[in-house]
Enzyme design. Sequence first.
Site, PDB file in Angstrom:
ATOM      1  N   CYS A 123       0.819  -1.129  -0.029  1.00  0.00           N
ATOM      2  CA  CYS A 123       0.289  -0.072  -0.003  1.00  0.00           C
ATOM      3  C   CYS A 123       0.937   1.322   0.057  1.00  0.00           C
ATOM      4  O   CYS A 123       0.239   2.266  -0.294  1.00  0.00           O
ATOM      5  CB  CYS A 123      -0.908   0.121   1.122  1.00  0.00           C
ATOM      6  SG  CYS A 123      -2.339  -1.450   0.949  1.00  0.00           S
ATOM      7  N   HIS A 264      -3.312   7.395   1.879  1.00  0.00           N
ATOM      8  CA  HIS A 264      -3.741   6.151   1.524  1.00  0.00           C
ATOM      9  C   HIS A 264      -5.215   5.656   2.004  1.00  0.00           C
ATOM     10  O   HIS A 264      -5.275   5.860   3.280  1.00  0.00           O
ATOM     11  CB  HIS A 264      -2.867   4.951   1.760  1.00  0.00           C
ATOM     12  CG  HIS A 264      -3.384   3.632   1.445  1.00  0.00           C
ATOM     13  ND1 HIS A 264      -3.833   3.123   0.119  1.00  0.00           N
ATOM     14  CD2 HIS A 264      -3.270   2.502   2.211  1.00  0.00           C
ATOM     15  CE1 HIS A 264      -3.857   2.118   0.361  1.00  0.00           C
ATOM     16  NE2 HIS A 264      -3.715   1.525   1.581  1.00  0.00           N
ATOM     17  N   ASN A 294     -10.175   0.026  -0.684  1.00  0.00           N
ATOM     18  CA  ASN A 294      -8.746  -0.025  -0.655  1.00  0.00           C
ATOM     19  C   ASN A 294      -8.210  -0.461  -2.039  1.00  0.00           C
ATOM     20  O   ASN A 294      -8.408  -1.701  -2.220  1.00  0.00           O
ATOM     21  CB  ASN A 294      -8.279  -0.472   0.515  1.00  0.00           C
ATOM     22  CG  ASN A 294      -6.636  -0.672   0.729  1.00  0.00           C
ATOM     23  OD1 ASN A 294      -6.062  -0.299  -0.324  1.00  0.00           O
ATOM     24  ND2 ASN A 294      -6.108  -1.233   1.789  1.00  0.00           N
TER      25      ASN A 294
HETATM   26  N1  COA Z   1     -18.818  -7.864   8.965  1.00  0.00           N
HETATM   27  C1  COA Z   1     -19.196  -7.897  10.170  1.00  0.00           C
HETATM   28  N2  COA Z   1     -18.455  -8.440  11.331  1.00  0.00           N
HETATM   29  C2  COA Z   1     -17.117  -8.471  10.995  1.00  0.00           C
HETATM   30  C3  COA Z   1     -16.674  -8.450   9.856  1.00  0.00           C
HETATM   31  C4  COA Z   1     -17.491  -8.103   8.669  1.00  0.00           C
HETATM   32  N3  COA Z   1     -17.320  -8.051   7.419  1.00  0.00           N
HETATM   33  N4  COA Z   1     -15.289  -8.571   9.685  1.00  0.00           N
HETATM   34  C5  COA Z   1     -14.952  -8.739  11.016  1.00  0.00           C
HETATM   35  N5  COA Z   1     -16.066  -9.032  11.803  1.00  0.00           N
HETATM   36  C6  COA Z   1     -16.409  -9.073  13.118  1.00  0.00           C
HETATM   37  C7  COA Z   1     -14.929  -9.924  13.634  1.00  0.00           C
HETATM   38  O1  COA Z   1     -14.980 -11.084  13.678  1.00  0.00           O
HETATM   39  C8  COA Z   1     -15.020  -9.523  15.159  1.00  0.00           C
HETATM   40  O2  COA Z   1     -15.869 -10.303  16.011  1.00  0.00           O
HETATM   41  P1  COA Z   1     -15.536 -10.920  17.294  1.00  0.00           P
HETATM   42  O3  COA Z   1     -15.426  -9.638  18.288  1.00  0.00           O
HETATM   43  O4  COA Z   1     -16.761 -11.830  17.835  1.00  0.00           O
HETATM   44  O5  COA Z   1     -14.414 -11.925  17.106  1.00  0.00           O
HETATM   45  C9  COA Z   1     -15.635  -8.142  15.199  1.00  0.00           C
HETATM   46  O6  COA Z   1     -16.140  -7.995  13.955  1.00  0.00           O
HETATM   47  C10 COA Z   1     -14.393  -6.989  15.242  1.00  0.00           C
HETATM   48  O7  COA Z   1     -13.494  -7.469  14.478  1.00  0.00           O
HETATM   49  P2  COA Z   1     -11.977  -6.601  14.210  1.00  0.00           P
HETATM   50  O8  COA Z   1     -11.095  -7.396  13.440  1.00  0.00           O
HETATM   51  O9  COA Z   1     -11.564  -6.176  15.725  1.00  0.00           O
HETATM   52  O10 COA Z   1     -12.736  -5.302  13.554  1.00  0.00           O
HETATM   53  P3  COA Z   1     -12.004  -3.905  13.249  1.00  0.00           P
HETATM   54  O11 COA Z   1     -12.818  -2.903  13.844  1.00  0.00           O
HETATM   55  O12 COA Z   1     -10.545  -4.085  13.774  1.00  0.00           O
HETATM   56  O13 COA Z   1     -12.042  -3.723  11.975  1.00  0.00           O
HETATM   57  C11 COA Z   1     -10.547  -3.866   9.794  1.00  0.00           C
HETATM   58  C12 COA Z   1     -11.458  -4.771  10.879  1.00  0.00           C
HETATM   59  C13 COA Z   1     -10.068  -4.962   8.814  1.00  0.00           C
HETATM   60  C14 COA Z   1     -11.529  -2.964   8.979  1.00  0.00           C
HETATM   61  C15 COA Z   1      -9.579  -3.144  10.576  1.00  0.00           C
HETATM   62  O14 COA Z   1      -8.918  -3.836  11.396  1.00  0.00           O
HETATM   63  C16 COA Z   1      -8.825  -2.569   9.826  1.00  0.00           C
HETATM   64  O15 COA Z   1      -8.966  -1.482   8.564  1.00  0.00           O
HETATM   65  N6  COA Z   1      -7.507  -3.014   9.585  1.00  0.00           N
HETATM   66  C17 COA Z   1      -6.322  -2.298   9.016  1.00  0.00           C
HETATM   67  C18 COA Z   1      -6.373  -2.703   7.631  1.00  0.00           C
HETATM   68  C19 COA Z   1      -5.109  -1.914   6.948  1.00  0.00           C
HETATM   69  O16 COA Z   1      -4.863  -0.741   7.158  1.00  0.00           O
HETATM   70  N7  COA Z   1      -4.360  -2.620   6.158  1.00  0.00           N
HETATM   71  C20 COA Z   1      -3.118  -2.112   5.712  1.00  0.00           C
HETATM   72  C21 COA Z   1      -3.066  -1.551   4.491  1.00  0.00           C
HETATM   73  S1  COA Z   1      -3.592  -2.638   3.356  1.00  0.00           S
END
Ligand code: COA
Length: 330
Positions: A123, A264, A294
Amino acid sequence: MTPRLPRDRTLHTAGITGVGMSFPERRLTNADLEKMVDTDDAWIVERTGIRERRLVEPGTGASFHGALAARQAMEHAGITAAEVDQIIVPTVTPDMVFPATACLIAHELGAVNAWGYDLEGACSGFIFALQNARAQIEAGHARRILVVGTEIMSSITNYEDRNSCILFGDGAGAIVVERVEPERLGIIDAIHHVDGVGIRFLHQKAGGSVMPASAATVAGKLHTVYQEGRDVYKFAVKGMAGVTAEVVERNGLTGADVDLFVPHQANIRIIEAAQQRLGLPDSKVMITIDRFGNTTSASIPSALRVACDEGRLREGHTVVLCAFGAGFTW
Ligand code: COA
């Protein structure tokens, strides 16, 4: 305060003189995803800021939209393909493992006087490629360079994994980096980092030399993005906000001097953390994640084009670009 260009340290000054973008027509909305995995629109919007993304038809390579974005950028800069000296293509989804997508784009454009290569910075790939282009121009090795961030993220996305499939989209953004008159415009400063601590949190397991493709890797969906999102999120917030503040402050500037912040587009909450660190109002922050998701190396150059089209980016503006991605890179 007007930032000063580091004239004394370089032979020439490099500036961005044209921007372009290209996206496929097909939209994948949150409602569409609700039918594919256990998710819902409210969760996706609240946790990521994404409403829809664009997807290519299967069989479309990264070079296709890359070349279209590059054409628009060249037109914007008022240059022809024959005038391009180099093409740098940051991408994690090249048309083929080899040859470089830069070769395909050069051929498609008719950039007969250019050489080029692909660059893997995930990224952060666009930011890394921009620095390469800048260095080549400042040193006098090139006058005009195309940087083409182009991705077919749908080709490495597992549409059965709700943690990751909601995030990514396809598309391309391109810029022309040119030698410019130092009094006029130019790239002022840059800070780059990599830290291999990030490898375990964000990678693609198969398809490289450690685990070449086999029937088992395909069956295991190991050719798609593996991400431990929560951990990546923590590193991304710290990295994006920290490096953005650092590059602004070490040039004697504050958020008030910044006309536009083009980060980004991985997650709206990561962007907001960096925005708050600089104290920027919403009007100074480019957000395109709602419509494109993204798009990895395509997100910043395409956001620059959107900013031009919306009249938010003009010659002479002080602009800060920032990214964070797999590696980690930032
Ligand atoms: N829909 C509904 N629930 C979802 C889900 C979806 N699409 N994806 C995950 N969940 C659930 C998880 O299973 C989890 O449930 P649990 O608490 O029962 O285990 C809950 O939602 C929270 O998950 P979590 O991973 O903590 O969510 P988050 O708030 O961290 O959001 C991302 C997830 C991926 C959006 C976030 O972590 C993120 O943006 N990460 C960084 C991405 C990034 O910058 N990458 C680098 C550049 S590419």
